[in-house]
Write an enzyme that holds these catalytic residues in place. Sequence first.
Site, PDB file in Angstrom:
ATOM      1  N   GLU A  33      -4.264   2.175  -9.742  1.00 39.08           N
ATOM      2  CA  GLU A  33      -4.090   3.085  -8.597  1.00 39.08           C
ATOM      3  C   GLU A  33      -2.700   2.919  -7.968  1.00 39.08           C
ATOM      4  O   GLU A  33      -2.542   2.837  -6.771  1.00 39.08           O
ATOM      5  CB  GLU A  33      -5.199   2.835  -7.566  1.00 39.08           C
ATOM      6  CG  GLU A  33      -6.596   2.912  -8.150  1.00 39.08           C
ATOM      7  CD  GLU A  33      -7.701   2.776  -7.132  1.00 39.08           C
ATOM      8  OE1 GLU A  33      -7.440   2.887  -5.927  1.00 39.08           O
ATOM      9  OE2 GLU A  33      -8.868   2.551  -7.539  1.00 39.08           O
ATOM     10  N   GLU A  43     -14.216  -2.838  -6.283  1.00 38.58           N
ATOM     11  CA  GLU A  43     -14.072  -3.568  -5.009  1.00 38.58           C
ATOM     12  C   GLU A  43     -15.330  -4.344  -4.615  1.00 38.58           C
ATOM     13  O   GLU A  43     -15.843  -4.249  -3.499  1.00 38.58           O
ATOM     14  CB  GLU A  43     -13.655  -2.581  -3.904  1.00 38.58           C
ATOM     15  CG  GLU A  43     -12.366  -1.865  -4.217  1.00 38.58           C
ATOM     16  CD  GLU A  43     -11.986  -0.797  -3.192  1.00 38.58           C
ATOM     17  OE1 GLU A  43     -12.585  -0.760  -2.109  1.00 38.58           O
ATOM     18  OE2 GLU A  43     -11.090   0.012  -3.487  1.00 38.58           O
TER      19      GLU A  43
END
Length: 379
Positions: A288, A172
């Site tokens: 994820e 991220e």
Amino acid sequence: MTEGLNRRKFLHTAGVGAGACLVLGTSAFAAGARSMNPGGFDPGTTPLKTIAARKGLLYGTESTYGELQDAAYADLVSSQCGLLVPGLALKWDALRPTPETYDFSKGDWMLNFTRQRDMKYRGHALVWFAALPKWFNGYATPQNAKQLLLAHINTVVLHYAGKMQSWDVINEALEPNDKRPDGLRNSPWLQLLGPDYIEMAFRAASEADPHAILVWNENFIEEDTAAGIAKRAFFVQHLKRLLGKGVPIHAIGIQSHLIGGNPNIAGPQFQQFIDQVSDMGLKILITELDVKDFKLPNDITARDTAIAGIYTQYLNTVLARKAVVAVLSWGMSDKYTWIEKAYPRPDGAPVRPLAFDANMNPSRTWYALAKAFDSAPSR
Ligand code: G3I
């Protein structure tokens, strides 16, 4: 394939499990089961890891040390999954009790879990803006940050060298809302080291473990919205620049925390992005996967059908691209999903994002995953 990936052969057990069992029956239940299970799969005899492996795909899940103390859940995870990624144990706040010490106890326990159960192990995450230990902000300075980062990566990656299928090296790092011209997140690492922290991290991880597949993992890049389009454009820019300098990035992670009810999931521009990344010689991991259901109906059958439909549409789209080599769920049972706390439903009903419900029975999602893996082209 990038040279790096040739060096880091993508190994996984090509399971050849029992053939799919045909669900027969004339009762309404059997018909209902068939509508839930059009492919006639049986979770008991044909686990997801086996169906995926037949197509050269790796299927796995996230879990935590605490969750795996639940013996029934531990058995469910290892029976269905060929890979385990710790959701907590390999993050800075778990690994680093002090600036001078490391605590590998839970990370090692989970490694042993995978070795006892013939699973692969995946590291998450070497560099992230979140889950930093409490001492970090008062300790890290522009003068010591490079040594702090490189010592962490070297120590942690060396500790698991040769035992990791892949590492989320960078997690991220993009955030266009931070308004930087390069689209990078104004994270503590960026503030301390500038944009070069990304290259530093990949080079250090590659030095410490030449066998692990090194991944840049990102969130909120699955939709054809202005935000998703912008974030993916910055992602492509950075990947091209870094690969052009020979930075050892082998794959990207698309987190895929899908939002049920959103209209633009995996649209044409997302598909172009996957093809662009594949054309760079990179592999793609769906890292994820789960579905937030706070926008979906309360009725269980309607909600589960909608969720399974989202999984089907998304996986059929991504798995049509052979660069996508792994699908990892962020949990196997609604009993332990992070979504319950992070994205609760306005009606207060328990969320239902995963392949097994809170009682660990296979949901419509399990059958959607099975069908998508079975329909995927072989890698
Ligand atoms: O176990 C403690 C508990 O003892 C304590 O009472 C409670 C209240 O403080 O905290 C509990 O620990 C929490 C842990 O989850 C277990 O529930 C941590 O505070 C909390 O920060 C941690 O959140 C995790 C988060 O990453 C930060 O590490 C989530 O479970 C986990 O699902 C989430 O995973 C992230 C990925 O790493 C990156 N991509 C997004 C994804 C979802 O946010």
